[in-house]
Design a protein around this motif. Structure first.
Motif, PDB file in Angstrom:
ATOM      1  N   ALA A 253       0.803  -1.216   0.000  1.00  0.00           N
ATOM      2  CA  ALA A 253       0.000   0.000   0.000  1.00  0.00           C
ATOM      3  C   ALA A 253       0.840   1.271   0.000  1.00  0.00           C
ATOM      4  N   ASP A 254       2.191   1.144   0.045  1.00  0.00           N
ATOM      5  CA  ASP A 254       3.001   2.353  -0.080  1.00  0.00           C
ATOM      6  C   ASP A 254       3.212   2.726  -1.544  1.00  0.00           C
ATOM      7  N   PHE A 255       2.834   1.847  -2.472  1.00  0.00           N
ATOM      8  CA  PHE A 255       2.860   2.113  -3.915  1.00  0.00           C
ATOM      9  C   PHE A 255       4.252   2.572  -4.384  1.00  0.00           C
ATOM     10  N   ILE A 256       5.266   1.839  -3.928  1.00  0.00           N
ATOM     11  CA  ILE A 256       6.643   2.125  -4.353  1.00  0.00           C
ATOM     12  C   ILE A 256       7.108   1.108  -5.389  1.00  0.00           C
ATOM     13  N   HIS A 257       6.912  -0.164  -5.100  1.00  0.00           N
ATOM     14  CA  HIS A 257       7.386  -1.220  -5.989  1.00  0.00           C
ATOM     15  C   HIS A 257       6.198  -1.865  -6.701  1.00  0.00           C
ATOM     16  N   LYS A 258       6.317  -2.043  -7.998  1.00  0.00           N
ATOM     17  CA  LYS A 258       5.222  -2.598  -8.785  1.00  0.00           C
ATOM     18  C   LYS A 258       5.609  -3.939  -9.381  1.00  0.00           C
ATOM     19  N   TYR A 259       4.604  -4.738  -9.691  1.00  0.00           N
ATOM     20  CA  TYR A 259       4.835  -6.000 -10.374  1.00  0.00           C
ATOM     21  C   TYR A 259       5.120  -5.720 -11.847  1.00  0.00           C
ATOM     22  N   GLU A 260       6.158  -6.368 -12.381  1.00  0.00           N
ATOM     23  CA  GLU A 260       6.524  -6.212 -13.784  1.00  0.00           C
ATOM     24  C   GLU A 260       5.905  -7.330 -14.601  1.00  0.00           C
ATOM     25  N   ALA A 261       6.066  -7.248 -15.920  1.00  0.00           N
ATOM     26  CA  ALA A 261       5.442  -8.226 -16.823  1.00  0.00           C
ATOM     27  C   ALA A 261       5.880  -9.645 -16.501  1.00  0.00           C
ATOM     28  N   GLU A 262       7.149  -9.811 -16.109  1.00  0.00           N
ATOM     29  CA  GLU A 262       7.640 -11.169 -15.837  1.00  0.00           C
ATOM     30  C   GLU A 262       7.067 -11.749 -14.545  1.00  0.00           C
ATOM     31  N   ASP A 263       6.405 -10.921 -13.725  1.00  0.00           N
ATOM     32  CA  ASP A 263       5.827 -11.401 -12.461  1.00  0.00           C
ATOM     33  C   ASP A 263       4.428 -11.982 -12.630  1.00  0.00           C
ATOM     34  N   TYR A 264       3.846 -11.827 -13.816  1.00  0.00           N
ATOM     35  CA  TYR A 264       2.475 -12.312 -14.018  1.00  0.00           C
ATOM     36  C   TYR A 264       2.484 -13.783 -14.391  1.00  0.00           C
ATOM     37  N   PRO A 265       1.438 -14.524 -13.901  1.00  0.00           N
ATOM     38  CA  PRO A 265       0.276 -14.040 -13.160  1.00  0.00           C
ATOM     39  C   PRO A 265       0.635 -13.695 -11.719  1.00  0.00           C
ATOM     40  N   VAL A 266       0.109 -12.580 -11.230  1.00  0.00           N
ATOM     41  CA  VAL A 266       0.266 -12.214  -9.823  1.00  0.00           C
ATOM     42  C   VAL A 266      -0.740 -13.043  -9.027  1.00  0.00           C
ATOM     43  N   LYS A 267      -0.263 -13.667  -7.941  1.00  0.00           N
ATOM     44  CA  LYS A 267      -1.090 -14.602  -7.176  1.00  0.00           C
ATOM     45  C   LYS A 267      -1.425 -14.015  -5.807  1.00  0.00           C
ATOM     46  N   PHE A 268      -2.689 -14.098  -5.445  1.00  0.00           N
ATOM     47  CA  PHE A 268      -3.164 -13.571  -4.167  1.00  0.00           C
ATOM     48  C   PHE A 268      -3.940 -14.653  -3.421  1.00  0.00           C
ATOM     49  N   PHE A 269      -3.881 -14.581  -2.088  1.00  0.00           N
ATOM     50  CA  PHE A 269      -4.784 -15.352  -1.246  1.00  0.00           C
ATOM     51  C   PHE A 269      -6.021 -14.504  -0.965  1.00  0.00           C
ATOM     52  N   PRO A 270      -7.136 -15.127  -0.566  1.00  0.00           N
ATOM     53  CA  PRO A 270      -8.366 -14.354  -0.326  1.00  0.00           C
ATOM     54  C   PRO A 270      -8.212 -13.259   0.715  1.00  0.00           C
ATOM     55  N   THR A 271      -7.239 -13.398   1.627  1.00  0.00           N
ATOM     56  CA  THR A 271      -7.065 -12.380   2.673  1.00  0.00           C
ATOM     57  C   THR A 271      -6.145 -11.241   2.223  1.00  0.00           C
ATOM     58  N   ASP A 272      -5.558 -11.356   1.038  1.00  0.00           N
ATOM     59  CA  ASP A 272      -4.638 -10.325   0.552  1.00  0.00           C
ATOM     60  C   ASP A 272      -5.392  -9.153  -0.063  1.00  0.00           C
ATOM     61  N   ASN A 273      -4.752  -8.006  -0.066  1.00  0.00           N
ATOM     62  CA  ASN A 273      -5.269  -6.844  -0.786  1.00  0.00           C
ATOM     63  C   ASN A 273      -4.533  -6.676  -2.104  1.00  0.00           C
ATOM     64  N   MET A 274      -5.256  -6.285  -3.125  1.00  0.00           N
ATOM     65  CA  MET A 274      -4.662  -5.911  -4.401  1.00  0.00           C
ATOM     66  C   MET A 274      -4.524  -4.395  -4.421  1.00  0.00           C
ATOM     67  N   HIS A 275      -3.321  -3.926  -4.723  1.00  0.00           N
ATOM     68  CA  HIS A 275      -3.040  -2.498  -4.710  1.00  0.00           C
ATOM     69  C   HIS A 275      -2.893  -2.019  -6.147  1.00  0.00           C
ATOM     70  N   VAL A 276      -3.812  -1.159  -6.584  1.00  0.00           N
ATOM     71  CA  VAL A 276      -3.908  -0.735  -7.977  1.00  0.00           C
ATOM     72  C   VAL A 276      -3.539   0.737  -8.082  1.00  0.00           C
ATOM     73  N   GLY A 277      -2.582   1.037  -8.961  1.00  0.00           N
ATOM     74  CA  GLY A 277      -2.174   2.414  -9.200  1.00  0.00           C
ATOM     75  C   GLY A 277      -2.478   2.844 -10.621  1.00  0.00           C
ATOM     76  N   LEU A 278      -3.119   3.982 -10.773  1.00  0.00           N
ATOM     77  CA  LEU A 278      -3.478   4.543 -12.076  1.00  0.00           C
ATOM     78  C   LEU A 278      -2.899   5.949 -12.166  1.00  0.00           C
ATOM     79  N   ALA A 279      -2.367   6.319 -13.332  1.00  0.00           N
ATOM     80  CA  ALA A 279      -1.746   7.628 -13.464  1.00  0.00           C
ATOM     81  C   ALA A 279      -1.711   8.051 -14.918  1.00  0.00           C
ATOM     82  N   VAL A 280      -1.575   9.338 -15.138  1.00  0.00           N
ATOM     83  CA  VAL A 280      -1.354   9.885 -16.474  1.00  0.00           C
ATOM     84  C   VAL A 280      -0.186  10.852 -16.387  1.00  0.00           C
TER      85      VAL A 280
END
Length: 490
Positions: A253-280
């Motif tokens: 949630a500090d939105f410093i490090h992002k997942y890159e293309a080679e990290d996909y698929p990104v895997k989450f457990f049901p208790t995890d939060n997905m942190h989405v950043g949008l920008a222009v």
């Protein structure tokens, strides 16, 4: 005396001779793929008998050239044409007195625009398109892929080449655990003049699409899922401004490090939060970003009938959604939402799609100003044959072309270790390419925009069209007027 100016991030050096004032404030008023228009200031009472405008490209190593005809003694602007796309030019304006001696000089550096090509990837094919304006001296109808029998189709604006993932010489590469890259190359010969002279170099441009192979229980086999682009670039036609839109999943949630293309698929457990950043990102000011919609589908197709809304028409609809951005940057929006999947889903795969709106912050009637408008949903259908996203202003009414930006695939893992994942069966040597619920994938970006063209003197002009596009994380450059899909650098 030397005068140092800093304009738009460019250092401009102006100097008079023998301590007298002279030329200053050399700025770029306009630029495109083949021209640069400049303007400068002359000190009051400073006499100019003649000018020389000298320019030289820095990237290709050509000799300097002088503008002909040169500006007149009373001129303070010049238009340099016949330039190369995506080239840094050093431009120097020199004034001369009645005796022919140099009296003052100013210099600057400007990068010409570049063309942006469009690459479309789906589960069965790759397609690449080039604006014909970006192919000077090239026989567009003769463009072909690695297999020379796979030729381009040409219309009034574009040359397009399309191939299956295992056709036309397409090369398959493995670059990670179940990660695949399919790449090909566009090649073409330059036209010859009647006397046999060749004036342009042959054309060559590589492109690729990335996929991850996942086992799907519903089909009982492994399927290729596309890895969409996280950045898309748009340009204002004949303008000086580029808009780059980003969508990333972040590691915290500090939105410093992002997942890159080679990290996909990104895997989450049901208790995890997905942190989405949008920008222009843009050079224009007084703009703000508004998130109109964010939703998930079980496939890469944003028009999939199965859909879960996170943000709907500006309204937060997921009870776990938390806005993380503090509003200090009006062109950034960040939020967190607890991981989820679809009811009765056996594959637990999803893609996120977001619709963005960019508005003038001072426009009280903009969509951004309206905020949450409950009870109204836009379900825009994307036509992947369209070549450009266009936003125009006509008599104060906006004509919008809607596209979207997507991210995925995302996998939801089982919460309990007592329920191990089913082992996947071996896959045959040839990679099966299967169209699941989605027949077509698009990486796009929804833009309902009030765009303005700005020249380098700060003047704003209305009635400007917008064309779009960017590709994989290492792809896009400035200047192929193109569509918002997967794209690559020219």
């Amino acid at each position: 005396m030397a005068i140092l100016f800093c304009l738009f991030g460019i250092i401009v050096l102006g100097s008079g001779v023998n301590g007298q004032e002279g030329l200053s404030n050399l700025v770029v008023l306009d630029s495109d793929v083949a021209y640069i228009t400049i303007g400068w200031t002359v000190s009051p009472g400073f006499n100019v008998s003649s000018y020389r405008v000298r320019y030289a490209g820095q990237n290709r190593g050509g000799s300097y050239r002088d503008l002909s005809p040169a500006p007149g003694p009373d001129d303070t602007t010049a238009n340099i044409t016949g330039l190369h796309a995506n080239e840094n030019y050093t431009i120097t304006v020199t004034s001369y007195g009645p005796d022919g001696n140099k009296t003052s000089e100013v210099s600057t550096v400007e990068l010409t625009y570049y063309y942006i090509m469009s690459v479309i990837c789906d589960q069965t094919h790759m397609e690449i398109s080039f604006p014909l304006d970006g192919l000077p001296g090239i026989n567009a109808a003769g463009l072909h892929l690695l297999n020379s029998s796979c030729l381009a189709t040409v219309d009034d604006e574009y040359a397009t080449l399309r191939t299956g993932l295992q056709d036309c010489g397409t090369i398959q590469e493995n670059y990670g655990d179940n990660k695949f890259r399919f790449r090909n190359k566009v090649m073409g010969a330059s036209k010859l003049d009647a006397n046999g002279a060749q004036r342009y170099q042959p054309f060559s441009n590589s492109f690729h699409c990335d996929f991850v192979r996942l086992y799907t229980k519903s089909l009982e086999q492994k399927v290729l899922y596309i890895i969409p682009d996280s950045s898309l670039e748009f340009e204002i036609e004949h303008g000086n401004n580029t808009f780059t839109f980003d969508m990333h999943l972040y590691t915290s949630a500090d939105f410093i490090h992002k997942y890159e293309a080679e990290d996909y698929p990104v895997k989450f457990f049901p208790t995890d939060n997905m942190h989405v950043g949008l920008a222009v990102q843009t050079t224009l000011t007084n703009l703000e970003l508004f998130v109109q919609d964010c939703f998930a589908t079980p496939t890469s197709d944003k028009n999939d009938a199965t859909r879960l809304d996170v943000i709907d028409n500006g309204c937060d609809t997921d009870p776990t959604l938390v806005t993380q951005s503090d509003g200090s940057d009006p062109l950034v929006h960040q939020f967190s939402v607890q991981a989820f999947t679809f009811p009765n889903s056996t594959d637990n795969v999803l893609y996120l799609h977001c619709t963005l709106v960019v508005c003038m912050a001072s426009d009280n009637s903009s969509r951004c100003e309206q905020g949450c408008v409950p009870g109204r949903r836009r379900r825009d259908v994307w036509d992947h044959r369209d070549k450009a996203a266009l936003v125009q202003t006509k008599a104060g009414e906006f004509q919008d072309k809607v596209v979207s930006i997507s991210q995925g695939p995302i996998l939801l893992l089982k919460a309990s270790p007592s329920q191990p994942e089913t082992d996947t069966p071996p896959i045959p040597p040839t990679v099966p390419v299967i169209v699941g619920a989605a027949a077509v994938i698009l990486t796009a970006l929804t833009i309902l925009v009030l765009w303005y063209k700005r020249d380098r003197t700060g003047t704003l002009h209305t009635d400007v069209g917008v064309t779009g596009n960017q590709g994989h994380a290492h792809q896009m450059e400035r200047s192929w007027a193109c569509q918002v899909r997967q794209t690559a650098t020219v």
